[in-house]
Design an enzyme around this catalytic site. Structure first.
Site, PDB file in Angstrom:
ATOM      1  N   GLU A 135      -2.530  32.281   2.877  1.00  0.00           N
ATOM      2  CA  GLU A 135      -1.674  31.538   3.801  1.00  0.00           C
ATOM      3  C   GLU A 135      -2.226  31.501   5.229  1.00  0.00           C
ATOM      4  OE1 GLU A 135       1.944  33.678   5.210  1.00  0.00           O
ATOM      5  OE2 GLU A 135       1.545  35.005   3.522  1.00  0.00           O
ATOM      6  N   VAL A 138     -25.166  35.206   5.205  1.00  0.00           N
ATOM      7  CA  VAL A 138     -26.029  36.253   5.723  1.00  0.00           C
ATOM      8  C   VAL A 138     -26.207  36.185   7.243  1.00  0.00           C
ATOM      9  CG1 VAL A 138     -28.197  34.970   5.430  1.00  0.00           C
ATOM     10  CG2 VAL A 138     -28.209  37.456   5.297  1.00  0.00           C
ATOM     11  N   GLY A 168     -22.967  30.114   8.540  1.00  0.00           N
ATOM     12  CA  GLY A 168     -21.687  30.332   9.193  1.00  0.00           C
ATOM     13  C   GLY A 168     -20.503  30.373   8.262  1.00  0.00           C
ATOM     14  N   LYS A 228     -26.800  28.052  -7.003  1.00  0.00           N
ATOM     15  CA  LYS A 228     -26.801  29.217  -7.890  1.00  0.00           C
ATOM     16  C   LYS A 228     -26.387  28.848  -9.317  1.00  0.00           C
ATOM     17  CE  LYS A 228     -26.056  32.532  -4.172  1.00  0.00           C
ATOM     18  NZ  LYS A 228     -26.345  31.556  -3.111  1.00  0.00           N
TER      19      LYS A 228
END
Length: 621
Positions: free
Chosen positions: A322, A462, A457, A417
């Site tokens: 929330e 990382v 970001g 990935k």
């Protein structure tokens, strides 16, 4: 003394007016005397005084109308001096008209002399005042603890920074020199600061002039050139800061020095950013009801920001968290005060099939952007059943509802990935891609997926971790010295997603030309250098070993997918792979049963069957 200063400060306008009054009279006297070829007023006293009064009235009235005394002349620039010259010209013109109306002609020579002398005196008085204040402030440069500053770029941003440094004595910098690659500028000065050489000479100039900090102040430059210069700056070992886009500074209303920031990883990408073409690809959102799942996350919230600019009929933000949903809702309302009725928030889990069905049934949704997912690789390695429940079956709930209620477009956000996955998170995202392609074949809804690499970001990425580690003095942790990744910014990722929706015809997996991959070790070293530290001396880099499920490099395409171009030159489509629908459906049923029993080994076995390219890797050091 302090009280006297404040008293004089309160009457500064009137003191300036009094000075102008004296100068007008001097200008009128000199013009009158030169015109009469005599500095003695003998015989002309009545005429002189009569028209001096008229001249003073004309000059005073015109200068007040021009609001010349509302300007702060200690901060005046060339436009202000030009404005003072224009005001003086109009004062002379008014005097000329008034005297002609009274049938008096003082002679063209008198009018020309008065124009030239009065303009000269008005501007010189302000110029001397401005120089005096500038020198007073410049004296404040010599205060101890000021950092000796080099500015990169001999343009408007540098000039603006120097003006502000001159204005505010409390600044932290002592400007020493400028560098610029325009050879014609070398040797010249901007507001008294010399351009010493080109960007290629930055290390030598820094050493020669004992520079302590570098400010990158070129705002109009290609990313590749920016990266080249920042790489040179990094070799100095000095802290490097950057002036953002000058347009953003102007529209923010903030002083340019307050917007100076540290160099970040985005500055080091070295490629042109992908920008969404709203006019060409955004029509499918205009006046439509749009649902964003995971709308409070880093990607989801940026989707909401960009979607709202396309004027949807309604934007529905769906999230289980929330606080994130509330934050983006309030941000959108604050920045777009006329769209209150356009934004709705649904607090719900995509796992809740009945709640998802209810939302789709009631909201008449046209477009879905599915950004909700568990994405942290190491966490999903130890909780594979949660990755499957959320990523696979949460997506399945949305896909079924979209098909049932005739949603026009469904855009699934995927990841690199998912290609030859070595971890549960990537494998579940690959299953989602397969689900999208299967559903597209039998549905009126256009189902597509968008695949991209690491997002700078985003939550858990990382780069913010590196920045925090540098700020705290290190060490900076890198999993492996050879690990490489593709990177893009959050706005770029969202641009890709929105463009995919505009191009989509159904069943595609879109990928982005993300340029060259970045070696994480090099990224960490550059961020350390540009923060003013020496890697492995002042701030250590520690190699922690590959995390569970992590691989050295990511891929954007499966070998069998191939690639084809789209209308957008930086976006490509991976060719769909044939998927056996019945086998896939059977795999989903087995997977659901294994998840209900929280059986990790069985989950791994089933995923290996469903995703033949799944090569699960446990931690490798």
């Amino acid at each position: 003394m302090y009280n006297m200063h404040n008293i004089l400060k309160g009457y500064r306008k009137y003191i300036l007016f009094l000075c102008d009054f004296v100068l007008w009279n001097v200008a009128f006297y000199l013009s009158f005397a030169i015109n009469k070829n005599s500095f003695s007023l003998f015989g002309y006293e009545d005429v002189f005084i009569r028209y001096l009064v008229v001249a003073n009235a004309c000059f005073a009235g015109t200068f007040v109308v021009f609001k010349l005394y509302d300007k702060i002349w200690r901060y005046a620039d060339i436009e202000d001096f030009f404005y003072a010259g224009i005001a003086t010209f109009f004062a002379n013109f008014v005097f000329f008209i008034v005297t002609l109306l009274f049938y008096v002609n003082l002679g063209i020579r008198m009018y020309v002399l008065l124009l030239l002398i009065s303009t000269f005196l008005m501007i010189m008085f302000r110029l001397i005042y401005r120089i005096n204040k500038f020198l007073d402030n410049k004296g404040s440069y010599e205060i101890e603890n000021k950092k000796r500053l080099m500015l990169v770029g001999g343009g408007e941003a540098t000039a603006s920074v120097l003006r502000e440094i001159a204005k505010y004595s409390a600044n932290a910098y002592l400007p020493i020199c400028i560098v610029d690659d325009d050879r014609e500028k070398v040797g010249r000065r901007i507001l008294g600061i010399k351009i010493e050489g080109s960007t290629y000479e930055i290390p030598q100039i820094c050493e020669k002039m004992n520079i302590e900090e570098i400010l990158f102040s070129i705002t109009a430059i290609s990313p590749a050139e920016k990266r080249r210069i920042l790489d040179i700056c990094a070799r100095t070992g000095l802290k490097v800061k950057i002036v953002p886009n000058i347009y953003k500074v102007v529209t923010s209303g903030l002083p340019i020095t307050s917007t100076i920031r540290r160099v970040n990883a985005e500055d080091l990408l070295g490629r042109e950013p992908v920008i969404f073409d709203h006019k060409q690809y955004g029509k499918y959102i205009v006046e439509k009801t749009v649902l964003v799942t995971g709308g409070g996350g880093s990607i989801g919230s940026e989707l909401c920001r960009q979607i709202i600019t396309l004027h949807p009929k309604k934007l529905i933000i769906l999230d289980i968290y929330e606080n994130g949903a509330y934050d983006i809702q309030q941000e959108l309302l604050l920045n777009n005060r006329n769209i209150k009725s356009c934004i709705e928030v649904e607090i719900a889990s995509i796992r809740d099939e009945s709640k998802i069905d209810k939302i789709f049934k009631e909201k008449d949704i046209d477009v879905v952007f599915h950004a909700a997912a568990h994405k942290h690789v190491p966490l999903m390695e130890t909780n594979p059943e949660e990755a499957v429940k959320n990523n696979v079956f949460g997506t399945l709930n949305l896909v079924k509802a979209a098909d049932k209620y005739n949603v026009k477009k469904f855009v699934q956000i995927s990841t690199d990935k998912a290609v030859n996955p070595t971890n549960f998170m990537g494998a579940t995202k690959r299953i989602c891609e397969m689900l999208i392609q299967i559903m597209d074949k039998s549905s009126n809804t256009e189902f597509v997926a968008v695949r991209f690499g690491n997002v700078l970001g985003s939550n858990g990425s990382v780069v913010p971790l590196f920045e925090e580690q540098i700020k705290s003095g290190g060490p900076v942790t890198v999993t492996h010295p050879e690990i490489i990744r593709y990177f893009m910014t959050i706005p770029e990722a969202v641009s890709l997603v929105l463009t995919a929706g505009g191009i989509a015809q159904g069943g595609e997996i879109f990928v982005l030309d993300m340029g060259e991959p970045v070696k994480i070790k090099d990224l960490a070293e550059n961020l350390i250098r540009l923060s003013g530290f020496v890697p492995n001396e002042q701030i250590k880099i520690e190699y922690t070993g590959l995390r569970p499920g992590e691989k050295l490099y990511e891929e954007l395409l499966l070998d069998e997918e191939g690639i084809k171009k789209t209308k957008s030159k930086k976006i490509y489509i991976g060719n769909p792979i044939n998927i056996e629908k019945n086998e896939f459906k059977s795999g989903l049923e087995e997977l659901k049963s294994a998840c209900e029993n929280n059986n990790a080994k069985e989950i791994e076995r089933i995923i290996s069957f469903m995703v033949p390219t799944f090569n699960h890797k446990i931690s490798s050091n």
